[in-house]
Design a protein around this motif. Sequence first.
Motif, PDB file in Angstrom:
ATOM      1  N   ASN A  18       0.890  -1.355   0.223  1.00 19.68           N
ATOM      2  CA  ASN A  18       0.071  -0.072  -0.024  1.00 19.68           C
ATOM      3  C   ASN A  18       0.897   1.343  -0.050  1.00 19.68           C
ATOM      4  N   ARG A  19       0.550   2.367  -0.639  1.00 17.14           N
ATOM      5  CA  ARG A  19       1.306   3.497  -0.661  1.00 17.14           C
ATOM      6  C   ARG A  19       1.165   4.261   0.707  1.00 17.14           C
ATOM      7  N   LYS A  20       0.431   3.949   1.216  1.00 18.81           N
ATOM      8  CA  LYS A  20       0.616   4.437   2.557  1.00 18.81           C
ATOM      9  C   LYS A  20       1.240   3.609   3.905  1.00 18.81           C
ATOM     10  N   SER A  21       1.669   2.242   3.616  1.00 21.30           N
ATOM     11  CA  SER A  21       2.440   1.700   4.269  1.00 21.30           C
ATOM     12  C   SER A  21       4.130   2.301   4.758  1.00 21.30           C
ATOM     13  N   SER A  22       4.245   2.271   5.894  1.00 24.55           N
ATOM     14  CA  SER A  22       5.581   2.597   6.250  1.00 24.55           C
ATOM     15  C   SER A  22       6.784   1.807   5.708  1.00 24.55           C
ATOM     16  N   SER A  25       7.027  -1.470   7.690  1.00 29.92           N
ATOM     17  CA  SER A  25       6.045  -2.325   7.509  1.00 29.92           C
ATOM     18  C   SER A  25       6.420  -2.930   5.894  1.00 29.92           C
TER      19      SER A  25
END
Length: 119
Positions: A18-22, A25
Motif C-alpha cells: 500500500n502506498r500509505k504503508s511505512s 512495514s
Amino acid sequence: MPFVSDLPLCITNIIFVNRKSSLDSIRKRVLTGWANHTTGTPDQLPRDCANCRQPRLSARESSVASLFHAGNDVVHIARELQMAEKSVSVHKRNIMKKFSLKSNSELISCLKLIKNKIF
C-alpha cells in the motif's frame, strides 16, 4: 466456490504494498515473503506465469470484477465503464465460468476472498 488452497500460487504468495504503508512495514512484508518463498517445497515455488493453466481475467473482466466486488450492479457498471449492460453481463458470466462459480453470492465471496488475500 474455490478455497484458498485452490487459488494459484501467484495469488496466494503475492505481496502487495500500500502506498500509505511505512517503510518498516514494507520491509517486514517483503522479508517475510522472501523467507517463505525461499524455504518452500518445490510444489510451493512459483510457476512460470506464461505456462500457467489457471484462469486469467482480461483487463475488461478485471474492471468488471472490481466493480462487482465494490457492490455495484450491472446497470451501474455499464454506466461506469461506458459499455452496454449486455456486455457487462457477458463479462460477468465469463468470470463465473472461468472460476466455476454458479451464483452471484459465489462470485462476490470469491472476489472478497481474493481481495482479502491480496490486500
